[in-house]
Design an enzyme around this catalytic site. Structure first.
Site, PDB file in Angstrom:
ATOM      1  N   LYS A 286      49.659  84.912 -29.092  1.00 50.43           N
ATOM      2  CA  LYS A 286      50.413  83.772 -28.495  1.00 50.43           C
ATOM      3  C   LYS A 286      49.298  82.948 -27.412  1.00 50.43           C
ATOM      4  O   LYS A 286      49.174  83.626 -26.684  1.00 50.43           O
ATOM      5  CB  LYS A 286      51.689  83.680 -28.002  1.00 50.43           C
ATOM      6  CG  LYS A 286      52.752  84.150 -28.770  1.00 50.43           C
ATOM      7  CD  LYS A 286      53.128  82.758 -29.714  1.00 50.43           C
ATOM      8  CE  LYS A 286      53.810  81.591 -28.823  1.00 50.43           C
ATOM      9  NZ  LYS A 286      55.252  82.097 -28.288  1.00 50.43           N
ATOM     10  N   HIS A 287      48.774  81.700 -27.708  1.00 48.48           N
ATOM     11  CA  HIS A 287      48.288  80.881 -26.508  1.00 48.48           C
ATOM     12  C   HIS A 287      46.950  81.734 -26.395  1.00 48.48           C
ATOM     13  O   HIS A 287      46.773  82.095 -24.855  1.00 48.48           O
ATOM     14  CB  HIS A 287      49.033  80.471 -25.305  1.00 48.48           C
ATOM     15  CG  HIS A 287      50.266  79.391 -25.983  1.00 48.48           C
ATOM     16  ND1 HIS A 287      49.787  78.412 -25.975  1.00 48.48           N
ATOM     17  CD2 HIS A 287      51.372  79.854 -25.931  1.00 48.48           C
ATOM     18  CE1 HIS A 287      50.758  77.705 -26.491  1.00 48.48           C
ATOM     19  NE2 HIS A 287      51.914  78.580 -26.235  1.00 48.48           N
TER      20      HIS A 287
ATOM     21  N   THR B 271       3.740  54.547 -37.865  1.00 49.76           N
ATOM     22  CA  THR B 271       3.113  55.578 -36.989  1.00 49.76           C
ATOM     23  C   THR B 271       2.721  56.757 -37.438  1.00 49.76           C
ATOM     24  O   THR B 271       1.698  57.436 -36.850  1.00 49.76           O
ATOM     25  CB  THR B 271       3.835  55.828 -35.781  1.00 49.76           C
ATOM     26  OG1 THR B 271       4.982  56.525 -36.049  1.00 49.76           O
ATOM     27  CG2 THR B 271       4.300  54.592 -34.918  1.00 49.76           C
TER      28      THR B 271
ATOM     29  N   ASN C 112      42.796  87.400 -14.966  1.00 48.68           N
ATOM     30  CA  ASN C 112      43.021  88.672 -14.835  1.00 48.68           C
ATOM     31  C   ASN C 112      44.032  89.287 -15.801  1.00 48.68           C
ATOM     32  O   ASN C 112      45.178  88.602 -16.009  1.00 48.68           O
ATOM     33  CB  ASN C 112      43.323  89.067 -13.377  1.00 48.68           C
ATOM     34  CG  ASN C 112      42.206  88.808 -12.445  1.00 48.68           C
ATOM     35  OD1 ASN C 112      41.306  88.748 -12.688  1.00 48.68           O
ATOM     36  ND2 ASN C 112      42.950  88.320 -11.279  1.00 48.68           N
TER      37      ASN C 112
ATOM     38  N   HIS D 219      37.756  84.501 -20.749  1.00 44.20           N
ATOM     39  CA  HIS D 219      37.943  83.462 -20.328  1.00 44.20           C
ATOM     40  C   HIS D 219      37.758  82.382 -21.346  1.00 44.20           C
ATOM     41  O   HIS D 219      36.630  82.395 -22.362  1.00 44.20           O
ATOM     42  CB  HIS D 219      37.405  82.996 -18.968  1.00 44.20           C
ATOM     43  CG  HIS D 219      37.901  83.556 -17.697  1.00 44.20           C
ATOM     44  ND1 HIS D 219      39.060  83.399 -17.050  1.00 44.20           N
ATOM     45  CD2 HIS D 219      37.197  84.522 -17.121  1.00 44.20           C
ATOM     46  CE1 HIS D 219      38.880  84.261 -15.993  1.00 44.20           C
ATOM     47  NE2 HIS D 219      38.043  85.060 -16.195  1.00 44.20           N
TER      48      HIS D 219
END
Length: 551
Positions: A219-220, A22, A387, A551
């Site tokens: 942590k986390h 093509t 929060n 977040h």
């Protein structure tokens, strides 16, 4: 409608086993021609007709690479070139050309053209889908070859697994340039990198804002502690379990980490460490004897590196980050298969952030140490799951409430941790005589039970035996009078919130833990009541303008 081979337009046969068929002016000029007099003239001179519709499906590259043990040559053969070019050409000229790249659109398209041409709205949606299709197709190709050719650690980094062991494979990568991190030792996991890449900007920003070496214990994906390099008193050294570290106060970075780790030693057990400056021997000595997963810093002295790489039998994760790396302005993440993008939270927290004093009066001048503490607390919130509310004193976090659905629960949780931090400095705690060989984590856990009033009571059996086993002499519990007296001596605490305080109960809870300075955005219908409550409690209330949800 007749169906003919593309060679009837190009007047050229397929070549190279179908790889070229093509690529020809007769095809692409017909697609790209606009309704311009000059374009019409060019087409007429070459006897080329306009193309109004392009229907194209690409080679199944993504299906091919999911096969077990697929080779590079097999994958290469399924990289569509002409098809992608057709899609892009048609999508580019969608003001005139209709491009169909998804078979699911065929029925609605056929229904629409029963009454004439495809509408402008349809052409726009089909073009968007074509662009997304080619972008996704190219991304799959790039990812395949990134894994094969980039070299582990240069542009992509293979991880042990994802957030959980069953989530494999997992990787970290950049789409352009090189990774700003190097693995000097160990093998980082997915959560390690989440902690590293959240904690590093926190300490970097603290350093930039306050011009002090900074450290964080994560942590986390939230800080268990964060601090700047302010010298420790004898009591603080004892509380942080670093009283035996020689020359501690000669290393501001070591002081920063001793404070960060000492904020909440239970939460910091098995932490991820971020350090703003070159890691020295003193800092490495503290890290070497604590239980942690890894560390990220811009550099390490040779002596410090030798100390750290011996941890975990040589498996301790040590990351080096380019301190000059700047992430893109737009950040993107994917949740449940849906991509979200936003402007990166690049707001700068400085002394000016706290210039709008509401109480006691607008001309009140906040002391320098309080400004440092407010900055530490507020910058920490930028990298804490919302929060969140943070208490700080002496250049360090002393209590942090993260990821709570209710603001008052953040304030209570952070306040309880701040109280715990303060009561760990009580003479009764400092005078505890430990049995020889008691480990630091056991001391931390036992002290927490003691100052929280949760120590097992006589008659509690094995739990009481375990509690008593670490003491040379079991300390007497705090009396109500001792608790009240010691609590009343807690003062000059700074508190910051990532969003407004919706009710006055937050002020009263903070006041209970010695809050003298409070910073939060405005916007609540209760702002006036909150300000009045702060004023009545003798708290300096600062309204800073930026919400800091994370977040």
């Amino acid at each position: 409608m007749s169906v003919e081979d593309v060679s009837s337009i190009t007047h050229a046969p397929e070549m190279l086993d179908g790889r070229v068929k093509t690529f020809h002016p007769a095809v692409h000029a017909g697609i790209l021609a606009q309704d311009l007099e000059s374009d019409e003239k060019d087409l007429a001179e070459q006897n080329i007709g306009k193309v109004n519709y392009v229907v194209c499906n690409l080679y199944p590259f993504k299906d091919t690479i999911t096969k077990i043990n697929v080779t590079v040559s097999e994958a290469v053969e399924q990289i569509d070139i002409g098809g992608v070019t057709l899609l892009r050409a048609a999508a580019k000229n969608h003001s005139r050309v209709t491009i169909l790249s998804d078979p699911a659109d065929y029925p609605s398209f056929l229904e629409e053209i029963k009454n004439g041409e495809a509408s402008e709205a349809s052409r726009k949606l089909y073009a968007l889908k074509a662009f997304e299709h080619t972008a996704d197709y190219d991304s799959a190709i790039a990812e395949f070859f990134r894994k094969r050719y980039a070299g582990d650690g240069r542009q992509q980094l293979s991880l042990r697994y994802g957030a959980n062991p069953h989530q494999s494979p997992a990787q970290a990568f950049v789409k352009s340039g090189e990774l700003p991190i190097k693995v000097l030792s160990g093998s980082p996991g997915y959560i390690n990198l989440l902690d590293a890449l959240n904690s590093w900007p926190l300490v970097k920003e603290l350093k930039e804002s306050l011009d002090l070496p900074s450290a964080a214990s994560f942590k986390h994906v939230s800080p268990a502690g964060a601090a700047v390099g302010i010298a420790l008193s004898a009591v603080e050294k004892t509380v942080c379990f670093v009283g035996d570290i020689e020359g501690l106060n000669e290393s501001p970075l070591a002081c920063a980490y001793a404070r960060a780790r000492g904020v909440d030693r239970m939460s910091s057990f098995g932490d991820w460490i971020a350090l703003s400056d070159t890691v020295d021997v003193t800092t490495a000595k503290i890290i070497s004897r604590e239980v942690s997963d890894g560390v990220i810093a811009p550099a390490y002295t040779p002596e410090a590196f030798e100390i750290l790489k011996k941890k975990k039998g040589g498996k301790y994760t040590i990351l080096e980050i380019d301190p000059f790396y700047k992430p893109p302005a737009i950040e993107t993440r994917q949740v449940y298969g849906i991509s979200l993008s936003q402007q990166r939270n690049d707001v700068k927290i400085t002394a000016k952030t706290f210039s709008r004093v509401i109480t006691p009066s607008s001309d009140y001048e906040i002391p320098p140490q309080a400004l440092i503490d407010l900055a530490v607390a507020t910058i920490a919130l930028k990298y804490t799951q919302s929060n969140s509310v943070c208490y700080a004193k002496n250049g360090q976090i002393i209590g942090l409430g993260a990821g709570q659905q209710s603001r008052i629960h953040c304030t209570r949780l952070a306040g309880d941790k701040a109280d715990n931090w303060w009561f760990r400095q009580h003479p009764k705690v400092l005078d505890i005589k430990w049995k020889q060989g008691t480990k630091r984590p056991d001391k931390s856990n036992t002290i927490d039970l003691y100052v929280s009033g949760l120590a097992p009571k006589p008659g509690d059996g094995l739990e009481r035996e375990m509690y008593e086993s670490v003491f040379e002499e079991v300390p007497e519990p705090f009396t109500p009078e001792e608790i009240e007296d010691w609590r009343s001596q807690q003062e000059e605490v700074a508190i910051s919130s990532d969003a407004f305080f919706p009710f006055v109960d937050n002020v009263f809870r903070a006041h209970k833990s010695g809050a003298k300075y409070m910073a939060a955005p405005g916007g609540s219908v209760a702002d006036k009541a909150v300000h009045e409550a702060a004023d009545n409690c003798g708290i300096v209330f600062v309204e800073q303008e930026t919400r800091l949800f994370h977040h």
